[in-house]
Design a protein around this motif. Structure first.
Motif, PDB file in Angstrom:
ATOM      1  N   HIS A 120      21.633 -14.720  16.245  1.00  0.00           N
ATOM      2  CA  HIS A 120      21.129 -15.215  17.367  1.00  0.00           C
ATOM      3  C   HIS A 120      19.688 -15.225  17.393  1.00  0.00           C
ATOM      4  CE1 HIS A 120      21.237 -16.760  22.150  1.00  0.00           C
ATOM      5  NE2 HIS A 120      20.010 -15.539  21.923  1.00  0.00           N
ATOM      6  N   GLU A 121      19.472 -14.377  17.452  1.00  0.00           N
ATOM      7  CA  GLU A 121      17.405 -14.312  16.971  1.00  0.00           C
ATOM      8  C   GLU A 121      16.517 -15.036  16.270  1.00  0.00           C
ATOM      9  OE1 GLU A 121      16.047 -10.042  19.072  1.00  0.00           O
ATOM     10  OE2 GLU A 121      15.616 -10.106  17.088  1.00  0.00           O
ATOM     11  N   ILE A 122      18.294 -16.095  14.949  1.00  0.00           N
ATOM     12  CA  ILE A 122      16.968 -16.274  13.756  1.00  0.00           C
ATOM     13  C   ILE A 122      17.114 -17.852  14.089  1.00  0.00           C
ATOM     14  CG2 ILE A 122      17.522 -17.398  11.482  1.00  0.00           C
ATOM     15  CD1 ILE A 122      18.633 -14.412  11.297  1.00  0.00           C
ATOM     16  N   THR A 123      18.393 -18.260  14.990  1.00  0.00           N
ATOM     17  CA  THR A 123      18.612 -19.287  14.843  1.00  0.00           C
ATOM     18  C   THR A 123      18.609 -19.822  16.910  1.00  0.00           C
ATOM     19  OG1 THR A 123      21.561 -18.643  16.135  1.00  0.00           O
ATOM     20  CG2 THR A 123      20.870 -19.384  13.604  1.00  0.00           C
ATOM     21  N   GLY A 165      20.648 -18.769   6.093  1.00  0.00           N
ATOM     22  CA  GLY A 165      19.755 -18.429   4.940  1.00  0.00           C
ATOM     23  C   GLY A 165      18.456 -17.647   5.309  1.00  0.00           C
ATOM     24  N   VAL A 166      18.189 -17.051   5.958  1.00  0.00           N
ATOM     25  CA  VAL A 166      16.852 -16.230   5.954  1.00  0.00           C
ATOM     26  C   VAL A 166      17.635 -15.001   4.569  1.00  0.00           C
ATOM     27  CG1 VAL A 166      16.472 -17.068   9.203  1.00  0.00           C
ATOM     28  CG2 VAL A 166      17.203 -15.383   8.019  1.00  0.00           C
ATOM     29  N   PRO A 167      16.434 -14.643   4.373  1.00  0.00           N
ATOM     30  CA  PRO A 167      15.978 -13.772   3.943  1.00  0.00           C
ATOM     31  C   PRO A 167      15.748 -12.277   4.655  1.00  0.00           C
ATOM     32  CG  PRO A 167      13.406 -14.229   4.132  1.00  0.00           C
ATOM     33  CD  PRO A 167      14.347 -15.357   4.836  1.00  0.00           C
ATOM     34  N   ILE A 168      16.035 -11.079   3.515  1.00  0.00           N
ATOM     35  CA  ILE A 168      16.628  -9.240   3.906  1.00  0.00           C
ATOM     36  C   ILE A 168      14.819  -8.724   3.384  1.00  0.00           C
ATOM     37  CG2 ILE A 168      17.553  -7.455   4.036  1.00  0.00           C
ATOM     38  CD1 ILE A 168      19.851  -8.593   3.739  1.00  0.00           C
ATOM     39  N   LEU A 169      14.804  -8.230   3.896  1.00  0.00           N
ATOM     40  CA  LEU A 169      13.262  -7.168   4.003  1.00  0.00           C
ATOM     41  C   LEU A 169      13.178  -5.896   3.965  1.00  0.00           C
ATOM     42  CD1 LEU A 169       9.371  -8.678   4.411  1.00  0.00           C
ATOM     43  CD2 LEU A 169      10.281  -6.174   4.752  1.00  0.00           C
ATOM     44  N   THR A 170      13.527  -4.974   2.908  1.00  0.00           N
ATOM     45  CA  THR A 170      14.287  -3.370   3.466  1.00  0.00           C
ATOM     46  C   THR A 170      13.159  -3.083   3.499  1.00  0.00           C
ATOM     47  OG1 THR A 170      13.461  -3.036   1.345  1.00  0.00           O
ATOM     48  CG2 THR A 170      15.618  -4.016   1.736  1.00  0.00           C
ATOM     49  N   HIS A 171      13.115  -1.667   4.183  1.00  0.00           N
ATOM     50  CA  HIS A 171      11.672  -0.369   3.858  1.00  0.00           C
ATOM     51  C   HIS A 171      12.446   0.247   3.407  1.00  0.00           C
ATOM     52  CE1 HIS A 171       9.276   2.568   6.210  1.00  0.00           C
ATOM     53  NE2 HIS A 171      10.687   3.666   6.096  1.00  0.00           N
ATOM     54  N   LEU A 172      11.958   0.791   2.138  1.00  0.00           N
ATOM     55  CA  LEU A 172      12.458   1.168   0.645  1.00  0.00           C
ATOM     56  C   LEU A 172      12.871   0.970   0.236  1.00  0.00           C
ATOM     57  CD1 LEU A 172      12.014   5.111   2.838  1.00  0.00           C
ATOM     58  CD2 LEU A 172      10.401   4.054   1.728  1.00  0.00           C
ATOM     59  N   ALA A 181      25.499  -3.221  -3.979  1.00  0.00           N
ATOM     60  CA  ALA A 181      26.890  -3.005  -3.448  1.00  0.00           C
ATOM     61  C   ALA A 181      27.117  -3.625  -2.134  1.00  0.00           C
ATOM     62  CB  ALA A 181      28.045  -1.273  -3.313  1.00  0.00           C
ATOM     63  N   ILE A 182      26.478  -3.864  -0.945  1.00  0.00           N
ATOM     64  CA  ILE A 182      26.760  -4.354  -0.177  1.00  0.00           C
ATOM     65  C   ILE A 182      26.410  -5.633  -0.092  1.00  0.00           C
ATOM     66  CG2 ILE A 182      26.333  -4.905   2.711  1.00  0.00           C
ATOM     67  CD1 ILE A 182      25.735  -1.224   2.470  1.00  0.00           C
ATOM     68  N   PHE A 183      25.145  -5.684  -0.460  1.00  0.00           N
ATOM     69  CA  PHE A 183      24.763  -7.391  -0.342  1.00  0.00           C
ATOM     70  C   PHE A 183      26.124  -7.966  -1.766  1.00  0.00           C
ATOM     71  CE2 PHE A 183      20.544  -5.952   0.263  1.00  0.00           C
ATOM     72  CZ  PHE A 183      20.120  -5.844   1.401  1.00  0.00           C
ATOM     73  N   ARG A 184      26.634  -7.662  -2.621  1.00  0.00           N
ATOM     74  CA  ARG A 184      27.478  -8.146  -3.043  1.00  0.00           C
ATOM     75  C   ARG A 184      28.556  -8.262  -2.085  1.00  0.00           C
ATOM     76  NH1 ARG A 184      25.397  -9.349  -7.386  1.00  0.00           N
ATOM     77  NH2 ARG A 184      23.554  -7.642  -8.979  1.00  0.00           N
ATOM     78  N   GLU A 185      28.888  -7.456  -1.850  1.00  0.00           N
ATOM     79  CA  GLU A 185      30.040  -7.732  -1.041  1.00  0.00           C
ATOM     80  C   GLU A 185      30.116  -8.785   0.051  1.00  0.00           C
ATOM     81  OE1 GLU A 185      30.927  -3.267   0.326  1.00  0.00           O
ATOM     82  OE2 GLU A 185      31.347  -2.905  -1.414  1.00  0.00           O
ATOM     83  N   GLU A 186      29.278  -8.616   0.554  1.00  0.00           N
ATOM     84  CA  GLU A 186      28.933 -10.225   1.344  1.00  0.00           C
ATOM     85  C   GLU A 186      28.352 -10.889   1.538  1.00  0.00           C
ATOM     86  OE1 GLU A 186      29.766  -9.241   4.380  1.00  0.00           O
ATOM     87  OE2 GLU A 186      30.805  -7.507   4.481  1.00  0.00           O
ATOM     88  N   GLY A 187      28.784 -11.188  -1.024  1.00  0.00           N
ATOM     89  CA  GLY A 187      28.124 -12.844  -0.991  1.00  0.00           C
ATOM     90  C   GLY A 187      27.006 -13.223  -0.882  1.00  0.00           C
ATOM     91  N   LEU A 188      26.103 -11.921  -0.841  1.00  0.00           N
ATOM     92  CA  LEU A 188      24.231 -12.189  -0.527  1.00  0.00           C
ATOM     93  C   LEU A 188      23.356 -12.396  -1.615  1.00  0.00           C
ATOM     94  CD1 LEU A 188      21.528 -13.058   1.019  1.00  0.00           C
ATOM     95  CD2 LEU A 188      22.043 -10.501   1.095  1.00  0.00           C
ATOM     96  N   PHE A 312      10.415 -17.132  -1.361  1.00  0.00           N
ATOM     97  CA  PHE A 312      11.789 -15.705  -0.720  1.00  0.00           C
ATOM     98  C   PHE A 312      11.609 -16.554   0.646  1.00  0.00           C
ATOM     99  CE2 PHE A 312      11.015 -11.724   1.918  1.00  0.00           C
ATOM    100  CZ  PHE A 312      12.127 -10.792   1.771  1.00  0.00           C
ATOM    101  N   LEU A 313      10.658 -17.314   1.652  1.00  0.00           N
ATOM    102  CA  LEU A 313      10.886 -16.929   3.180  1.00  0.00           C
ATOM    103  C   LEU A 313      11.476 -18.243   3.363  1.00  0.00           C
ATOM    104  CD1 LEU A 313       6.899 -15.744   4.186  1.00  0.00           C
ATOM    105  CD2 LEU A 313       9.314 -14.922   4.701  1.00  0.00           C
ATOM    106  N   THR A 314      11.253 -18.875   1.962  1.00  0.00           N
ATOM    107  CA  THR A 314      12.236 -20.953   2.743  1.00  0.00           C
ATOM    108  C   THR A 314      13.196 -20.508   3.506  1.00  0.00           C
ATOM    109  OG1 THR A 314      10.972 -21.889   1.299  1.00  0.00           O
ATOM    110  CG2 THR A 314      13.023 -23.121   1.573  1.00  0.00           C
ATOM    111  N   ILE A 315      14.086 -21.009   4.492  1.00  0.00           N
ATOM    112  CA  ILE A 315      15.529 -20.699   4.750  1.00  0.00           C
ATOM    113  C   ILE A 315      16.365 -21.792   3.776  1.00  0.00           C
ATOM    114  CG2 ILE A 315      16.923 -21.534   6.788  1.00  0.00           C
ATOM    115  CD1 ILE A 315      15.139 -21.285   8.484  1.00  0.00           C
ATOM    116  N   LYS A 316      17.523 -20.924   3.291  1.00  0.00           N
ATOM    117  CA  LYS A 316      18.088 -21.226   2.313  1.00  0.00           C
ATOM    118  C   LYS A 316      19.683 -21.052   3.321  1.00  0.00           C
ATOM    119  CE  LYS A 316      15.230 -20.643  -1.774  1.00  0.00           C
ATOM    120  NZ  LYS A 316      14.855 -20.113  -2.915  1.00  0.00           N
ATOM    121  N   ALA A 317      19.957 -21.911   3.338  1.00  0.00           N
ATOM    122  CA  ALA A 317      21.100 -21.995   4.237  1.00  0.00           C
ATOM    123  C   ALA A 317      22.539 -23.054   3.413  1.00  0.00           C
ATOM    124  CB  ALA A 317      21.041 -22.808   5.562  1.00  0.00           C
TER     125      ALA A 317
END
Length: 317
Positions: A120-123, A165-172, A181-188, A312-317
């Protein structure tokens, strides 16, 4: 057309210019803005922040990615005012710095609920600001290992990233195996993930840099400027030459397409004093001169500050 969400609207990726990909307008732990020891008026915060963003713009900076998650002082109406005042594009994030910064309402929420929140916050928009998030923040809680709540947030973030289609930025970037493993399971795809703080003095030795790149992920050397040479260095500081040597070693290995740089500075910290003398402008005032002195060519610098963050930041839906 390639595009990115900023707080003042969606813009073509080509307009981003030089990008500071992991920064903070003002970051604090939940409730810290109410601590009277560190409380600042809005006018004081504005007076601290505007000159830093104006200097960023004057140096040639185009876009400032605010990596302040939900519950950590994110203030999108404020960001809109700053962007209009300084001419700097500001990208806001959805998500959380880590499970240990999520207030109880979110900590008790399901993966589906959090996925809907992020999407919701993205779209649609963040609250009633009319501004849409351009990146999702997830993170490892204190202790250096992903908690069950962290994993819930990572899974929700992955689902929202796939859907929007927006990317993920991690802390650490420590303990990345469960995250991958989670990202692969979710197809990201892993090139949609920037594993942040891969360079800080506290965690760099625990971060499997080569393995992350081998999996297809991106590495964030995004604490440039937090140096042991500072007058009062933070606990995550690192010797300036050591960090630069490490970074250039990764460039020499051929990892340039997977590297992004930033300073992770706070324009006006919430609930803590911040680090004296450290701003986003370290990128221009120290890092770029250091790279040139070490023989890094202009094309490589452009790749680090313009091309890689734009991709990296480009929306890739």
């Amino acid at each position: 057309m390639s595009k990115v969400n900023t707080v003042l609207g969606t813009i073509p990726t080509a307009e981003l210019g030089v990008v500071a990909v992991h920064e903070h307008v003002g970051y604090g732990m939940p409730g810290s803005e109410l601590d009277t020891q560190w409380w600042k008026t809005p006018e004081e915060r504005y007076a601290e922040t505007v000159p830093k963003l104006r200097a960023f713009h004057e140096h040639g900076g185009g876009t400032f990615v605010d990596a302040t998650g939900i519950c950590n002082g994110r203030d999108v109406d404020y960001y809109k005012s700053l962007s209009a005042k300084t001419g700097v594009h500001i990208v806001a994030c959805t998500g959380f710095v880590g499970g240990d910064t999520a207030l109880p309402h979110f900590a008790r929420a399901s993966v589906d609920y959090l996925t809907r929140q992020f999407a919701h916050e993205i779209t649609v928009g963040i609250g009633d600001t009319g501004s849409r998030a351009g990146v999702i923040k997830v993170g490892v809680s204190r202790g250096g290992r992903m908690t069950e709540l962290d994993k819930t947030i990572y899974r929700a973030g992955a689902r929202a990233a796939v859907a929007t289609g927006v990317p993920i930025l991690t802390h650490l970037a420590i303990d990345p195996e469960p995250a991958v493993a989670i990202f692969r399971e979710e197809g990201l795809p892993l090139d949609r993930v920037l594993f942040g703080h891969a360079d800080d003095g506290l965690n760099a030795d625990q971060t499997p840099h080569d393995w992350i790149v081998s999996q297809g992920g991106r590495l964030g050397f995004d604490t440039f400027g937090y140096e042991t040479e500072l007058e009062d260095p933070p606990f995550w500081a690192r010797a300036r030459k050591e960090r630069l040597d490490h970074f250039l070693d990764l460039v020499a290995k051929g990892y340039l397409p997977r590297l992004l740089v930033s300073a992770d500075a706070n324009c006006s910290p919430l609930g803590w004093p911040g680090v004296k003398g450290h701003t986003v402008n370290y990128l221009f005032e120290d890092l770029v001169p250091d790279l040139r002195e070490r023989g890094v060519d202009e094309a490589t610098i452009t790749t680090l500050l313009v091309d890689n963050p734009a991709d990296f930041l480009t929306i890739k839906a």
